[in-house]
Write a protein that holds these residues in place. Structure first.
Motif, PDB file in Angstrom:
ATOM      1  N   VAL A 163       4.247   5.239   3.445  1.00 40.36           N
ATOM      2  CA  VAL A 163       2.863   4.929   3.806  1.00 40.36           C
ATOM      3  C   VAL A 163       2.587   5.546   5.188  1.00 40.36           C
ATOM      4  O   VAL A 163       3.486   5.556   6.039  1.00 40.36           O
ATOM      5  N   GLN A 185      -1.308   2.113   8.050  1.00 36.62           N
ATOM      6  CA  GLN A 185      -2.048   1.873   6.815  1.00 36.62           C
ATOM      7  C   GLN A 185      -1.389   0.874   5.868  1.00 36.62           C
ATOM      8  O   GLN A 185      -1.927   0.571   4.804  1.00 36.62           O
ATOM      9  N   ALA A 186      -0.225   0.366   6.251  1.00 29.72           N
ATOM     10  CA  ALA A 186       0.456  -0.589   5.377  1.00 29.72           C
ATOM     11  C   ALA A 186      -0.371  -1.867   5.263  1.00 29.72           C
ATOM     12  O   ALA A 186      -1.043  -2.276   6.216  1.00 29.72           O
ATOM     13  N   LEU A 187      -0.336  -2.491   4.089  1.00 33.33           N
ATOM     14  CA  LEU A 187      -1.055  -3.748   3.863  1.00 33.33           C
ATOM     15  C   LEU A 187      -0.076  -4.893   4.099  1.00 33.33           C
ATOM     16  O   LEU A 187       0.812  -5.129   3.288  1.00 33.33           O
ATOM     17  N   GLY A 244       0.815  -1.214   0.000  1.00 35.83           N
ATOM     18  CA  GLY A 244       0.000   0.000   0.000  1.00 35.83           C
ATOM     19  C   GLY A 244       0.846   1.261   0.000  1.00 35.83           C
ATOM     20  O   GLY A 244       0.396   2.328   0.407  1.00 35.83           O
ATOM     21  N   ARG A 252      -5.742   1.034   0.717  1.00 35.52           N
ATOM     22  CA  ARG A 252      -5.387   1.477   2.073  1.00 35.52           C
ATOM     23  C   ARG A 252      -6.661   1.720   2.879  1.00 35.52           C
ATOM     24  O   ARG A 252      -7.588   2.367   2.399  1.00 35.52           O
TER      25      ARG A 252
END
Ligand code: ADP
Ligand code: MG
Length: 318
Positions: free
Chosen positions: A134, A138-140, A76, A195
């Motif tokens: 990021v 919020q990182a995937l 993301g 995100r």
């Protein structure tokens, strides 16, 4: 030899406002976006291992950047900068120019700036480090899937591996499939759009089954995949019989699509997010309690992975 090559690179790269100092000093100076986390990934491509000998340099350049952008997409992250380490057998300016044609074309699409690197003589080998950012939280990540999540895949899988298989067999390679192998489109806009919506995410480089397995392992969950829901390109449908097709879609690799999970009640938000960036998304299964990936056929019967030779393809390209 290195100097003229480096000068060539320096003259051709685009910059960005947040590059305080790019190519030319001992190191680059970069201004990260305030408050964001940096996202860093590195990949190496070796001749004969990661691309067939004889791949045109522009495609090598494209793919060098594409694989790293795909990693950023899967986190993301917004791409920002990259560095390039080149090991070249000779100071071949024509090769370098063509290589840069491919790499810089993709860099421009995603607004990533080449800010440094290293150039040496040796067997053809290319290493690229990409940096993005990021906002915190919020990182995937791979470890975030939860039972009940829907599993989605962007685009279609199997095309790149089909091209590689045709090429290895000495058959004529379908142009549409070759495009997927040589010029993968990293799903950066999808990663950004997801995100705050998707939970876990991974980019499919080793094959859908293997990479989804990384998500379930990291998340401590299981998954079931509906084979009849796997999206298939027209080119793959045209060129490959059904049994091999499934093998390629599940185990082929080199797809650079995003496989992600999202809460079932976020279905419409996922659809909208992907539609806004013009990227196809297909729900293909569900995360469940347990472990491992279960395959189901159209009649909801369990299918054993490997039973139709899927193992043969697993990791074939990388
Ligand atoms: P050093 O001896 O300090 O490592 P180099 O001669 O290797 O310096 O590099 C000079 C400058 O050119 C540095 O800013 C470096 O980041 C950049 N550079 C070298 N090779 C590449 C490359 N392949 N791509 C982009 N920048 C490069
Ligand atoms: Mg150096």
């Amino acid at each position: 030899m290195e100097f003229s090559l480096i000068e060539r690179i320096r003259r051709r790269v685009d910059s960005r406002a947040d590059v305080v100092l790019g190519i030319g000093d001992d190191a680059a100076l970069l201004q990260p976006p305030p408050g964001e986390l940096l996202v860093v990934t590195a990949d190496t491509l070796n001749a004969g291992v990661h691309f067939p000998e004889g791949t045109v340099p522009a495609d090598i350049g494209w793919k060098t950047l594409a694989v790293s952008l795909s990693d950023l997409a899967a986190m993301g992250a917004a791409p920002a900068w990259c560095t390039l380490s080149l090991s070249l057998p000779t100071a071949d300016i024509d090769w370098l120019d063509a290589f840069l044609d491919g790499l810089l074309a993709l860099a421009r699409i995603h607004g990533i700036a080449l800010v440094g690197g290293d150039t040496t003589r040796g067997p053809l080998s290319i290493a690229l480090t990409a940096i993005g950012s990021v906002p915190p939280g919020q990182a995937l990540r791979r470890d975030a899937a939860k039972p009940g999540d829907e599993i989605w895949i962007t685009g279609t899988t199997g095309d790149a591996a089909a091209a590689l298989a045709q090429w290895r067999l000495g058959e004529s390679v379908d142009e549409r499939l070759r495009e997927r192998l040589d010029r993968p489109q990293p799903r950066v806009p999808a990663g950004l759009a997801l995100r705050g919506i998707a939970r876990a995410c991974i980019d499919v480089s080793d094959g859908l089954l293997a990479d989804l397995g990384h998500v379930t392992d990291a998340s401590g969950v299981g998954a079931c995949l509906h084979l009849d829901r796997l999206p298939c390109s027209e080119a793959l449908r045209d060129g490959v019989d059904e049994a091999s097709r499934l093998a390629l879609q599940l185990g082929g690799g080199d797809d650079y699509e995003l496989c992600f999970t999202a809460p079932a009640d976020a279905h419409a938000r996922v659809r909208d997010a992907l539609a806004r960036c013009g990227i196809r998304g297909t729900p293909i299964g569900r995360i469940e309690a347990g472990q491992g990936v279960t395959l189901l056929d159209a009649q909801q019967r369990r299918v054993e992975a490997g039973a139709r030779g899927w193992d043969h393809f697993a990791g074939g390209a990388t």
